[in-house]
Design a protein around this motif. Structure first.
Motif, PDB file in Angstrom:
ATOM      1  N   TYR A  92       0.813  -1.219   0.000  1.00  0.00           N
ATOM      2  CA  TYR A  92       0.000   0.000   0.000  1.00  0.00           C
ATOM      3  C   TYR A  92       0.848   1.271   0.000  1.00  0.00           C
ATOM      4  CZ  TYR A  92      -3.814  -3.184   1.133  1.00  0.00           C
ATOM      5  OH  TYR A  92      -4.724  -4.202   1.104  1.00  0.00           O
ATOM      6  N   ASN A  93       1.991   1.250   0.655  1.00  0.00           N
ATOM      7  CA  ASN A  93       2.898   2.409   0.683  1.00  0.00           C
ATOM      8  C   ASN A  93       2.184   3.675   1.145  1.00  0.00           C
ATOM      9  OD1 ASN A  93       5.163   0.903  -0.520  1.00  0.00           O
ATOM     10  ND2 ASN A  93       3.923   0.912  -2.366  1.00  0.00           N
ATOM     11  N   LEU A  94       1.542   3.578   2.300  1.00  0.00           N
ATOM     12  CA  LEU A  94       0.700   4.655   2.800  1.00  0.00           C
ATOM     13  C   LEU A  94       1.455   5.970   2.942  1.00  0.00           C
ATOM     14  CD1 LEU A  94      -1.123   2.567   5.548  1.00  0.00           C
ATOM     15  CD2 LEU A  94      -2.108   3.336   3.377  1.00  0.00           C
ATOM     16  N   LEU A  95       2.551   5.951   3.704  1.00  0.00           N
ATOM     17  CA  LEU A  95       3.293   7.182   3.922  1.00  0.00           C
ATOM     18  C   LEU A  95       4.063   7.596   2.672  1.00  0.00           C
ATOM     19  CD1 LEU A  95       4.104   9.457   5.791  1.00  0.00           C
ATOM     20  CD2 LEU A  95       5.960   8.017   6.669  1.00  0.00           C
ATOM     21  N   GLY A  96       4.610   6.624   1.968  1.00  0.00           N
ATOM     22  CA  GLY A  96       5.376   6.938   0.775  1.00  0.00           C
ATOM     23  C   GLY A  96       4.581   7.759  -0.230  1.00  0.00           C
ATOM     24  N   HIS A  97       3.327   7.395  -0.455  1.00  0.00           N
ATOM     25  CA  HIS A  97       2.489   8.131  -1.396  1.00  0.00           C
ATOM     26  C   HIS A  97       2.256   9.560  -0.914  1.00  0.00           C
ATOM     27  CE1 HIS A  97       1.777   4.980  -4.211  1.00  0.00           C
ATOM     28  NE2 HIS A  97       1.140   4.193  -3.359  1.00  0.00           N
ATOM     29  N   ASP A  98       1.980   9.724   0.385  1.00  0.00           N
ATOM     30  CA  ASP A  98       1.716  11.065   0.904  1.00  0.00           C
ATOM     31  C   ASP A  98       2.962  11.944   0.897  1.00  0.00           C
ATOM     32  OD1 ASP A  98      -1.001  10.730   1.303  1.00  0.00           O
ATOM     33  OD2 ASP A  98      -0.762   9.941   3.321  1.00  0.00           O
ATOM     34  N   LEU A  99       4.125  11.319   0.860  1.00  0.00           N
ATOM     35  CA  LEU A  99       5.370  12.081   0.750  1.00  0.00           C
ATOM     36  C   LEU A  99       5.727  12.372  -0.699  1.00  0.00           C
ATOM     37  CD1 LEU A  99       7.568  10.307   3.463  1.00  0.00           C
ATOM     38  CD2 LEU A  99       6.352  12.481   3.646  1.00  0.00           C
ATOM     39  N   GLY A 100       4.868  11.934  -1.618  1.00  0.00           N
ATOM     40  CA  GLY A 100       5.107  12.197  -3.030  1.00  0.00           C
ATOM     41  C   GLY A 100       6.127  11.290  -3.667  1.00  0.00           C
ATOM     42  N   MET A 101       6.366  10.115  -3.073  1.00  0.00           N
ATOM     43  CA  MET A 101       7.373   9.192  -3.593  1.00  0.00           C
ATOM     44  C   MET A 101       6.762   8.199  -4.585  1.00  0.00           C
ATOM     45  SD  MET A 101      10.236  10.090  -2.499  1.00  0.00           S
ATOM     46  CE  MET A 101      10.433  11.634  -1.619  1.00  0.00           C
ATOM     47  N   SER A 102       7.463   7.971  -5.665  1.00  0.00           N
ATOM     48  CA  SER A 102       7.009   7.050  -6.699  1.00  0.00           C
ATOM     49  C   SER A 102       7.368   5.612  -6.337  1.00  0.00           C
ATOM     50  CB  SER A 102       7.670   7.415  -8.034  1.00  0.00           C
ATOM     51  OG  SER A 102       7.403   6.439  -9.019  1.00  0.00           O
ATOM     52  N   THR A 103       6.578   4.653  -6.840  1.00  0.00           N
ATOM     53  CA  THR A 103       6.920   3.240  -6.663  1.00  0.00           C
ATOM     54  C   THR A 103       7.953   2.783  -7.699  1.00  0.00           C
ATOM     55  OG1 THR A 103       4.981   2.646  -7.985  1.00  0.00           O
ATOM     56  CG2 THR A 103       4.729   2.619  -5.583  1.00  0.00           C
ATOM     57  N   ASP A 104       8.274   3.643  -8.652  1.00  0.00           N
ATOM     58  CA  ASP A 104       9.383   3.380  -9.565  1.00  0.00           C
ATOM     59  C   ASP A 104      10.673   3.795  -8.853  1.00  0.00           C
ATOM     60  OD1 ASP A 104      10.448   2.980 -12.488  1.00  0.00           O
ATOM     61  OD2 ASP A 104      11.258   4.911 -11.812  1.00  0.00           O
ATOM     62  N   ILE A 105      11.601   2.871  -8.718  1.00  0.00           N
ATOM     63  CA  ILE A 105      12.801   3.111  -7.911  1.00  0.00           C
ATOM     64  C   ILE A 105      13.585   4.323  -8.404  1.00  0.00           C
ATOM     65  CG2 ILE A 105      15.075   2.178  -7.295  1.00  0.00           C
ATOM     66  CD1 ILE A 105      13.774  -0.567  -7.097  1.00  0.00           C
ATOM     67  N   GLU A 106      13.833   4.391  -9.689  1.00  0.00           N
ATOM     68  CA  GLU A 106      14.638   5.493 -10.222  1.00  0.00           C
ATOM     69  C   GLU A 106      13.946   6.838 -10.008  1.00  0.00           C
ATOM     70  OE1 GLU A 106      16.313   1.870 -11.569  1.00  0.00           O
ATOM     71  OE2 GLU A 106      14.237   2.560 -11.740  1.00  0.00           O
ATOM     72  N   GLU A 107      12.634   6.872 -10.204  1.00  0.00           N
ATOM     73  CA  GLU A 107      11.911   8.127 -10.006  1.00  0.00           C
ATOM     74  C   GLU A 107      11.880   8.511  -8.532  1.00  0.00           C
ATOM     75  OE1 GLU A 107       9.939  11.613 -10.587  1.00  0.00           O
ATOM     76  OE2 GLU A 107      10.969  10.356 -12.048  1.00  0.00           O
ATOM     77  N   ALA A 108      11.707   7.518  -7.650  1.00  0.00           N
ATOM     78  CA  ALA A 108      11.718   7.802  -6.210  1.00  0.00           C
ATOM     79  C   ALA A 108      13.055   8.406  -5.787  1.00  0.00           C
ATOM     80  CB  ALA A 108      11.437   6.521  -5.423  1.00  0.00           C
ATOM     81  N   VAL A 109      14.147   7.870  -6.308  1.00  0.00           N
ATOM     82  CA  VAL A 109      15.472   8.395  -5.967  1.00  0.00           C
ATOM     83  C   VAL A 109      15.636   9.816  -6.486  1.00  0.00           C
ATOM     84  CG1 VAL A 109      17.945   8.115  -6.383  1.00  0.00           C
ATOM     85  CG2 VAL A 109      16.553   6.132  -5.772  1.00  0.00           C
ATOM     86  N   ARG A 110      15.134  10.092  -7.698  1.00  0.00           N
ATOM     87  CA  ARG A 110      15.219  11.454  -8.226  1.00  0.00           C
ATOM     88  C   ARG A 110      14.468  12.435  -7.323  1.00  0.00           C
ATOM     89  NH1 ARG A 110      15.111   8.830 -13.370  1.00  0.00           N
ATOM     90  NH2 ARG A 110      12.831   8.805 -13.405  1.00  0.00           N
ATOM     91  N   ARG A 111      13.328  12.012  -6.815  1.00  0.00           N
ATOM     92  CA  ARG A 111      12.552  12.892  -5.936  1.00  0.00           C
ATOM     93  C   ARG A 111      13.241  13.063  -4.587  1.00  0.00           C
ATOM     94  NH1 ARG A 111       6.300  10.914  -7.291  1.00  0.00           N
ATOM     95  NH2 ARG A 111       6.525  11.107  -9.577  1.00  0.00           N
TER      96      ARG A 111
END
Length: 316
Positions: A92-111
């Motif tokens: 579900y990635n509850l907090l991750g989504h609210d922090l604006g983090m992507s489930t794509d690893i490369e995009e999450a790292v860029r953010r």
């Protein structure tokens, strides 16, 4: 100090990377954006120890894992002021989504490379902190069923989606109502309910996202009546984003709630982790108790960040 990336290879979707060099992929993504970090892959039983060592060194941590991994980090980093980041690898990635983090690893790292520090509220039930939500009745049954199904299907592609769907169906058809008295410190109200959900700050819209993480309040949503009809109608209202207008759901707000039940023990889900706990249950909100890394475009701004952005806009 450079952050430490702790990778839980057994998190919800991390199992889908079996046979791949997950640490190597994350390391490359970080190198590509010029983000220096220490990477460590840990087993679930090693996670708390690794988090504790990082806190003792005042070292920021980025969790590559699911809600359970993030919850473990919250228990260690609450009140420390040390930044905590997330690379979402869970169901579900509850907090991750609210922090604006992507489930794509490369995009999450860029953010993460452009992330800002945000102070967010935490909930606490006795000695346990929760970053997003606490569930009883239907919600705790779903969490328990999902854990059992995921354990059996962990090697099956798409197991997280299958597990979540099957768990919801099984939990919906299971009987069970709770007799609860809710005390918010000002008033007491009694309900017969198949499902109660306490959220850390307000969720909005059909996608159930928080527009801010430091609003300073809980929302307690109670499905009232007997199963299954309140769940069916209330669930439809939640999907449509209109649950606050539903006659089947009562929404209460406050900074603390005490829930009294006839049963001496109940299953409680905190951010998806289920424990059997003694009643009554007291929930309290801790304002701005955790420092997190939020993506530049994430809507969940802290009051300080909002004020700083407003001042910057006026200055220009």
């Amino acid at each position: 100090m450079r952050p430490r990336v702790l990778i839980n290879a057994l998190a919800g979707t991390a199992a889908e990377f079996a046979g791949q060099d997950l640490p190597g992929r994350i390391a490359k993504a970080m190198a590509d954006v010029g983000l220096a970090a220490d990477l460590e892959q840990v087993r679930p039983q090693e996670l708390t120890g690794a988090l504790t060592k990082a806190r003792e060194r005042d070292q920021p941590v980025i969790i590559a894992g699911g809600d359970g991994s993030v919850s473990a980090a919250v228990q260690v980093f609450a009140g420390s002021g040390i930044p905590l980041g997330v690379i979402p690898l869970g169901t579900y990635n509850l907090l991750g989504h609210d922090l604006g983090m992507s489930t794509d690893i490369e995009e999450a790292v860029r953010r993460l490379a452009g992330a800002r520090h945000v102070q967010m509220d935490l909930g606490r039930m006795r000695r346990r902190y929760f970053h997003t939500l606490a569930g009883l009745g239907f919600f705790s049954r779903v969490a328990r069923q999902r854990a059992r199904i995921r354990e059996r299907l962990h090697k099956v592609p798409g197991a997280k989606v299958i597990g979540a769907a099957v768990a919801a169906v099984k939990s919906f058809t299971a009987s069970g109502n709770l007799e609860v008295e809710i005390d918010d410190g000002r008033d007491k109200r009694s309900f017969r309910s198949p499902a109660l959900l306490i959220t850390n700050n307000l969720f909005e819209g059909a996608d159930w996202r928080r527009t801010r993480l430091d609003g300073g309040m809980f929302e307690l949503n109670v499905a009232r009546g007997d199963v299954p009809f309140p769940l069916l109608r209330g669930g439809l209202a939640a999907v449509l984003g209109s649950w606050r207008q539903s006659e089947d759901i009562v929404s209460l707000t406050g900074q603390q709630f005490t829930l009294c039940f006839r049963r001496p023990r109940l299953f409680l889900s905190l951010d998806g982790e289920v424990k059997r706990v003694r009643t009554p249950l007291h929930f309290e909100l801790l304002p701005r108790a955790l420092t997190v890394l939020a993506a530049p475009a994430a809507p969940a701004l802290s009051r300080n960040a909002s004020a700083a952005q407003a001042a910057s806009g006026q200055a220009t």
